[in-house]
Design a protein around this motif. Structure first.
Motif, PDB file in Angstrom:
ATOM      1  N   ALA A 123      63.626 -13.076  85.301  1.00 33.29           N
ATOM      2  CA  ALA A 123      62.878 -12.072  86.252  1.00 33.29           C
ATOM      3  C   ALA A 123      63.683 -11.319  86.666  1.00 33.29           C
ATOM      4  O   ALA A 123      64.968 -11.682  87.381  1.00 33.29           O
ATOM      5  CB  ALA A 123      62.146 -13.031  87.307  1.00 33.29           C
ATOM      6  N   HIS A 124      63.675  -9.765  86.570  1.00 32.97           N
ATOM      7  CA  HIS A 124      64.653  -9.022  86.964  1.00 32.97           C
ATOM      8  C   HIS A 124      64.134  -8.211  88.269  1.00 32.97           C
ATOM      9  O   HIS A 124      64.521  -7.293  88.806  1.00 32.97           O
ATOM     10  CB  HIS A 124      64.925  -7.788  86.056  1.00 32.97           C
ATOM     11  CG  HIS A 124      65.517  -8.362  84.947  1.00 32.97           C
ATOM     12  ND1 HIS A 124      66.750  -8.885  84.763  1.00 32.97           N
ATOM     13  CD2 HIS A 124      65.125  -8.563  83.562  1.00 32.97           C
ATOM     14  CE1 HIS A 124      67.185  -9.523  83.441  1.00 32.97           C
ATOM     15  NE2 HIS A 124      66.117  -9.193  82.603  1.00 32.97           N
ATOM     16  N   ASP A 128      58.521  -9.272  88.404  1.00 36.79           N
ATOM     17  CA  ASP A 128      58.697 -10.371  87.515  1.00 36.79           C
ATOM     18  C   ASP A 128      58.470 -11.528  88.110  1.00 36.79           C
ATOM     19  O   ASP A 128      57.887 -12.412  87.316  1.00 36.79           O
ATOM     20  CB  ASP A 128      59.856 -10.051  86.787  1.00 36.79           C
ATOM     21  CG  ASP A 128      60.363  -8.843  86.183  1.00 36.79           C
ATOM     22  OD1 ASP A 128      59.174  -8.138  85.783  1.00 36.79           O
ATOM     23  OD2 ASP A 128      61.248  -8.584  85.563  1.00 36.79           O
ATOM     24  N   ALA A 129      59.139 -11.637  89.264  1.00 33.36           N
ATOM     25  CA  ALA A 129      59.281 -13.196  89.741  1.00 33.36           C
ATOM     26  C   ALA A 129      57.761 -13.570  90.065  1.00 33.36           C
ATOM     27  O   ALA A 129      57.495 -14.843  90.000  1.00 33.36           O
ATOM     28  CB  ALA A 129      60.181 -13.299  90.973  1.00 33.36           C
ATOM     29  N   MET A 132      55.990 -14.386  86.950  1.00 35.03           N
ATOM     30  CA  MET A 132      56.636 -15.605  86.277  1.00 35.03           C
ATOM     31  C   MET A 132      55.910 -16.937  87.101  1.00 35.03           C
ATOM     32  O   MET A 132      55.652 -17.842  86.351  1.00 35.03           O
ATOM     33  CB  MET A 132      58.019 -15.595  86.463  1.00 35.03           C
ATOM     34  CG  MET A 132      58.851 -15.839  85.154  1.00 35.03           C
ATOM     35  SD  MET A 132      60.392 -15.225  85.063  1.00 35.03           S
ATOM     36  CE  MET A 132      60.104 -14.136  83.798  1.00 35.03           C
ATOM     37  N   TRP A 172      66.738 -12.034  89.525  1.00 33.56           N
ATOM     38  CA  TRP A 172      65.982 -12.584  90.590  1.00 33.56           C
ATOM     39  C   TRP A 172      65.744 -14.008  90.581  1.00 33.56           C
ATOM     40  O   TRP A 172      65.354 -14.533  91.452  1.00 33.56           O
ATOM     41  CB  TRP A 172      64.630 -11.529  90.696  1.00 33.56           C
ATOM     42  CG  TRP A 172      64.718 -10.422  91.545  1.00 33.56           C
ATOM     43  CD1 TRP A 172      65.270  -9.252  90.896  1.00 33.56           C
ATOM     44  CD2 TRP A 172      64.115 -10.195  92.802  1.00 33.56           C
ATOM     45  NE1 TRP A 172      65.300  -8.313  92.326  1.00 33.56           N
ATOM     46  CE2 TRP A 172      64.594  -8.886  93.158  1.00 33.56           C
ATOM     47  CE3 TRP A 172      63.515 -10.682  93.810  1.00 33.56           C
ATOM     48  CZ2 TRP A 172      64.241  -8.166  94.374  1.00 33.56           C
ATOM     49  CZ3 TRP A 172      62.952 -10.220  95.066  1.00 33.56           C
ATOM     50  CH2 TRP A 172      63.606  -8.897  95.260  1.00 33.56           C
ATOM     51  N   GLY A 174      63.968 -16.874  87.405  1.00 32.77           N
ATOM     52  CA  GLY A 174      63.648 -17.347  85.761  1.00 32.77           C
ATOM     53  C   GLY A 174      62.628 -18.315  85.973  1.00 32.77           C
ATOM     54  O   GLY A 174      62.353 -18.767  86.704  1.00 32.77           O
ATOM     55  N   SER A 278      65.279 -11.950  78.167  1.00 32.67           N
ATOM     56  CA  SER A 278      64.880 -10.902  79.285  1.00 32.67           C
ATOM     57  C   SER A 278      63.728 -10.118  78.639  1.00 32.67           C
ATOM     58  O   SER A 278      64.110  -9.136  77.789  1.00 32.67           O
ATOM     59  CB  SER A 278      66.247 -10.234  79.537  1.00 32.67           C
ATOM     60  OG  SER A 278      65.992  -8.864  80.121  1.00 32.67           O
TER      61      SER A 278
END
Lengths: 417, 87
Positions: A123-124, A128-129, A132, A172, A174, A278
């Protein structure tokens, strides 16, 4: 002629300087008629033949391969196996495959070198997080192992990543599927070929299908470069060339063929003990047992039947990998290649009947066919043998493109492929 | 790398362009049956060899146009505007 591989056979082999090993499978000429014909001698085709013989007692089966065994996508992928999918239908399917993989070395008596080293999807950003966390919840609901990792946990697990404040793609966190990992792709093809051949399946290489033969509207055989071969059950497992075979049979598929590239660096000492993916850069990286860094990224986004990929795609892949792992910047590339993948709009496969009686198809695995080989073979064998869909394959029929009941993993699983 | 000759900008590198599906796919009438709509939305010839495709010069003039291209050799044999007829 099939010899059981073991430490004892290895010792026996050493007595003759390993020069007396029998071939692992019989390379044969076709007979005139079979109970079933599989078009395509890649992983899916060979697994189908094996499960036809093993699960259904159908050994009078031919696998027709226009090139050499496992020379298509089976030998061109980045060897990743995982089941971190979003929708219940997909999760069931891919986890069934992963479970078969977990036992495959002993089942086939062939070391497929399965290494469950985990796949970490990065997660960038905060967004994203959040997505996820949603994916992890879905995976838990589907009974799949998934672990959310915070930034610190990712750094500890993958110290090679660029986690500096200057990183273009900050880390951040994953999500990790610990049971996922890699397997040796050639061994999967060879293992299935050897096991199928041992059960009596004919494996015929350099035999290209040129057309189909009919009785009324029903297909009853194939015309090949090795002559006509009759069978009232024909299974197509031809990945990127599915549309070509479908056109020969007179129907179309919801498939577009794209080139998917992969490449490896020169071998280096162990620096990465997991698979890192990624979504932002579409890049995924692992390290092979030989030490090569194995890299891939997104498709070359135009239709292609050329198994080489475009230089623009190679550049994009490397750019993505280097944003994550700047320290790889000085590694020379050793090899670069591409496989032709059969991409369907919803990124889910098709395993079942076709508009032509007697012809069945297993396609649409797109960029993720390798991980699905055992399941694809098992389910395809089921419909070829029984004429009915296996429960797991029921949602993955051609009809869904008319009814609209798509299983849209393209966006849902939040993964590049 | 492929180079495509945009009818407005001339020859440019592949990465400036985006592929936008095959040319000549005709939208069915609204009252057409589901089979026709499914066919229109999802089913493709996916030609191995030469066919006419729609491309957009996304990182150039932004225009859509037709490209005749071979999917095996990646050779571009023609690029022409929608109001022109191809070779």
């Amino acid at each position: 002629m099939k010899q059981r591989y073991s430490i004892w056979s290895l010792l026996r082999g050493s007595l003759s300087q390993h020069e007396a090993w029998p071939p692992a499978w019989r390379d044969t000429e076709p007979r005139g008629k079979y109970d079933a014909i599989i078009v395509g001698g890649g992983g899916h085709g060979l697994a189908t033949a094996y499960y036809l013989a093993k699960n259904h007692g159908m050994a009078n089966v031919a696998v027709l391969e226009k090139g050499w065994l496992g020379g298509g996508n089976t030998g061109r992928n980045t060897t990743i196996v995982r089941s971190n999918y979003f929708f219940p239908e997909s999760a069931r399917l891919y986890d069934f495959s992963l479970k078969l993989y977990e036992n495959l070395s002993s089942e086939l008596n062939f070391n497929i070198m399965l290494s469950q080293r985990g796949v970490i999807t990065l997660a960038h950003s905060r967004h994203d997080a959040e997505i996820m966390a949603r994916a992890a919840n879905a995976m838990h609901m589907n009974g799949i192992d998934a672990e959310l990792l915070g930034r610190e946990a990712v750094i500890e697990r993958v110290p090679l990543l660029d986690t500096s404040t200057a990183a273009r793609f900050p880390v951040w966190g994953g999500i990790c599927q610990a049971r996922a990992g890699c397997a040796r792709h050639d061994a999967v093809a060879w293992g299935y070929a050897r096991a199928a051949s041992g059960l009596g399946v004919d494996i015929i290489q350099n035999c290209e299908v040129l057309g189909f033969e009919y009785q009324g509207s029903r297909a009853v055989g194939v015309k090949t470069t090795c002559g006509s071969i009759r069978s009232d059950r024909i299974g197509i497992a031809a990945a990127g060339h599915s549309s070509v075979l479908a056109a020969l049979a007179g129907f179309r598929l919801p498939v577009t063929s794209y080139a998917l590239q992969a490449m490896v660096s020169e071998p280096v000492k162990p620096i990465l003990d997991t698979v890192v993916l990624s979504p932002a850069t579409a890049a995924y990286v692992s390290q092979s047992d030989k030490g090569e860094m194995v890299m891939g990224a997104g498709l070359d986004l135009f239709p292609s039947y050329a198994q080489r990929g475009s230089f623009a795609g190679t550049q994009r892949t490397i750019a993505g990998v280097l944003e994550l792992f700047p320290s790889l910047g000085r590694l020379p590339l050793l090899r670069q290649w591409a496989g032709i993948v059969d991409v369907v709009n919803d990124s889910s496969p098709i395993i079942g009947a076709t508009p032509v009686d007697g012809i069945f198809i297993n396609c649409g695995w797109g960029t993720g066919g390798f991980k699905a080989i055992p399941a694809g073979g098992w389910l395809f064998a089921h419909i070829l043998a029984t004429g009915r869909n296996h429960d797991l394959a029921e949602p993955f029929q051609l009809e869904r493109f008319v009814t609209g009941r798509l299983i849209d993993e393209a966006g849902a699983s939040g993964i590049a492929h | 790398m492929m180079q495509i000759t945009c009818p407005w900008c001339g020859k440019c590198d592949e990465w400036e362009f985006e592929y936008g599906g095959p040319s000549g796919v005709v939208r069915p009438p609204l009252e057409a049956p589901d089979e026709t709509w499914g066919d229109y939305l999802f089913f493709r010839d996916n030609v191995k060899g030469s066919s006419v495709e729609r491309w957009r010069h996304s990182y150039g003039c932004g225009q859509w146009f037709n490209v005749e291209r071979d999917s095996v050799t990646h050779r571009v044999s023609a690029a022409f505007r929608f109001d022109e007829s191809g070779p």
